[in-house]
Design a protein around this motif. Structure first.
Motif, short mmCIF file in Angstrom:
data_model
loop_
_atom_site.label_atom_id
_atom_site.label_comp_id
_atom_site.label_asym_id
_atom_site.label_seq_id
_atom_site.Cartn_x
_atom_site.Cartn_y
_atom_site.Cartn_z
N ASN A 8 8.12 -0.56 -52.12
CA ASN A 8 9.34 0.23 -51.91
C ASN A 8 9.20 1.25 -50.79
N ILE A 9 7.99 1.36 -50.21
CA ILE A 9 7.78 2.22 -49.04
C ILE A 9 7.05 1.35 -48.01
N PRO A 10 7.79 0.58 -47.23
CA PRO A 10 7.20 -0.48 -46.40
C PRO A 10 6.11 -0.02 -45.43
N SER A 11 6.19 1.19 -44.91
CA SER A 11 5.20 1.64 -43.93
C SER A 11 3.84 1.94 -44.55
N ILE A 14 -7.34 5.55 -51.28
CA ILE A 14 -6.58 4.75 -50.32
C ILE A 14 -5.46 4.02 -51.08
N ILE A 15 -4.26 4.08 -50.52
CA ILE A 15 -3.09 3.44 -51.12
C ILE A 15 -2.74 2.19 -50.32
N TYR A 16 -2.46 1.09 -51.04
CA TYR A 16 -2.17 -0.17 -50.38
C TYR A 16 -0.80 -0.73 -50.78
N ASP A 17 -0.09 -1.23 -49.80
CA ASP A 17 1.04 -2.16 -50.01
C ASP A 17 2.08 -1.67 -51.01
N GLY A 53 0.24 10.45 -58.45
CA GLY A 53 0.54 9.12 -58.96
C GLY A 53 1.41 8.38 -57.97
N VAL A 54 1.05 7.12 -57.66
CA VAL A 54 1.81 6.34 -56.68
C VAL A 54 2.11 4.95 -57.25
N PRO A 55 3.25 4.37 -56.87
CA PRO A 55 3.66 3.07 -57.44
C PRO A 55 3.08 1.88 -56.69
N GLY A 56 1.77 1.68 -56.81
CA GLY A 56 1.17 0.55 -56.12
C GLY A 56 -0.33 0.49 -56.31
N ALA A 66 11.83 6.60 -47.63
CA ALA A 66 11.14 5.34 -47.88
C ALA A 66 11.05 4.44 -46.66
N LYS A 67 11.97 4.57 -45.72
CA LYS A 67 11.96 3.71 -44.53
C LYS A 67 11.27 4.36 -43.34
N ALA A 68 10.75 5.56 -43.53
CA ALA A 68 10.13 6.29 -42.43
C ALA A 68 8.69 5.84 -42.22
#
Length: 283
Positions: free
Chosen positions: A81-84, A75-78, A64-67, A35-37
């Motif tokens: 829990n995965i800051p990058s 496209i996945i945004y913000d 499926g993504v949490p956001g 998650a921090k990578a």
């Protein structure tokens, strides 16, 4: 296999992926989420996970993504829990690499869609799926169709202020870590053994969860609220206090009708995104 799809659930702590065929998960694989990578590292780990799981004989990848998600462009945004992952063109990355179609959806919407196709949701035209795990996510089915709003942002109750923090802080796995210093899974085992502190933890959790469900009743008045995610496995330990708070809702004719039940579908987090490739994938 022509009808085989790779279903992937990207979470804050793990990435679960599986080979789905004929509405069954025939093989799965779990990797920890870095998650921090950097976003590039996480994408590479997803690629390596898919390669380890399956050969090239599948028709597509559902995720499926949490956001927030631009479903059309993938496209996945913000992701909090995965800051990058501020803006990730995941569909483009994976389609170029595998030369297969990729479809991406918000994970709570995926859960609701999976329940509508394979689970208790079959029996309801209007329901809300609530995923209780590392976070708190809601997917909304209205008149038998998924309602996701702009960028799949509909139903994001998690970030609504509640007490001194947010709903997610009190109605997800975060609650157990911050208030009892234990993972929910540890407290669940202790509750099964009759440990008083663990039982109290789930009783308190149910009270907070009930308050969040009252918001759902005010806004949507669904026929059912279906629970998924790891915390839902402990439903019997917080059902009583949850129902106690629901009973304080002022419109009794609604509370008398609404059903609050845990999911009975295994692997719905993989079946939901895989169902994006069904011919009738629109609920």
């Amino acid at each position: 296999m022509r009808d085989t799809v790779i279903g992937i659930d990207i979470g804050a702590t793990k990435i679960h992926m599986g080979i789905v065929n004929a509405s069954r998960v025939i093989k799965d694989h779990v990797i920890p989420t870095s998650a921090k990578a950097s976003k590039e590292q996480i994408i590479q780990e997803i690629i390596e996970g898919i390669e380890k799981l399956a050969n090239d004989d599948f028709k597509g990848i559902g995720i499926g993504v949490p956001g927030l998600v631009n479903v059309e462009k993938g496209i996945i945004y913000d992701l909090w829990n995965i800051p990058s992952w501020k803006e990730v063109f995941l569909k483009d990355h994976l389609e170029r690499y595998f030369n297969k179609p990729v479809k991406i959806i918000n994970d709570a919407n995926s859960f609701a869609m999976g329940e509508k196709k394979y689970g208790i949701g079959k029996d309801y035209s209007n329901f809300v799926g609530v995923s209780l795990g590392t976070g708190y996510g809601t997917g909304i089915i209205i008149n038998n169709e998924l309602y996701s709003g702009t960028l799949s942002g509909a139903g994001e109750l998690a970030n609504i202020p509640y007490l001194d923090k947010t709903i997610e802080d009190y109605c997800s796995g975060k609650f157990f870590r911050s208030h009892y210093g234990e993972e929910g899974s540890v407290l669940y085992k202790r509750a099964e053994e009759g440990d008083r502190e663990a039982l109290k933890a789930f009783d308190d959790f149910g009270k907070h969860l009930g308050e969040s469900f009252k918001l759902i009743l005010y806004v949507l008045a669904p026929e059912a609220i279906i629970l998924g995610g790891s915390v839902s496995k402990a439903f019997r330990f917080f059902e009583g206090s949850l129902q106690e708070r629901i009973n304080s809702f002022p419109f009794k004719r609604i509370t008398e009708k609404v059903k609050i039940v845990p999911s009975i579908v295994s692997d719905v987090s993989l079946l939901g995104p895989a169902a994006l490739f069904d011919d009738d994938s629109a609920c």
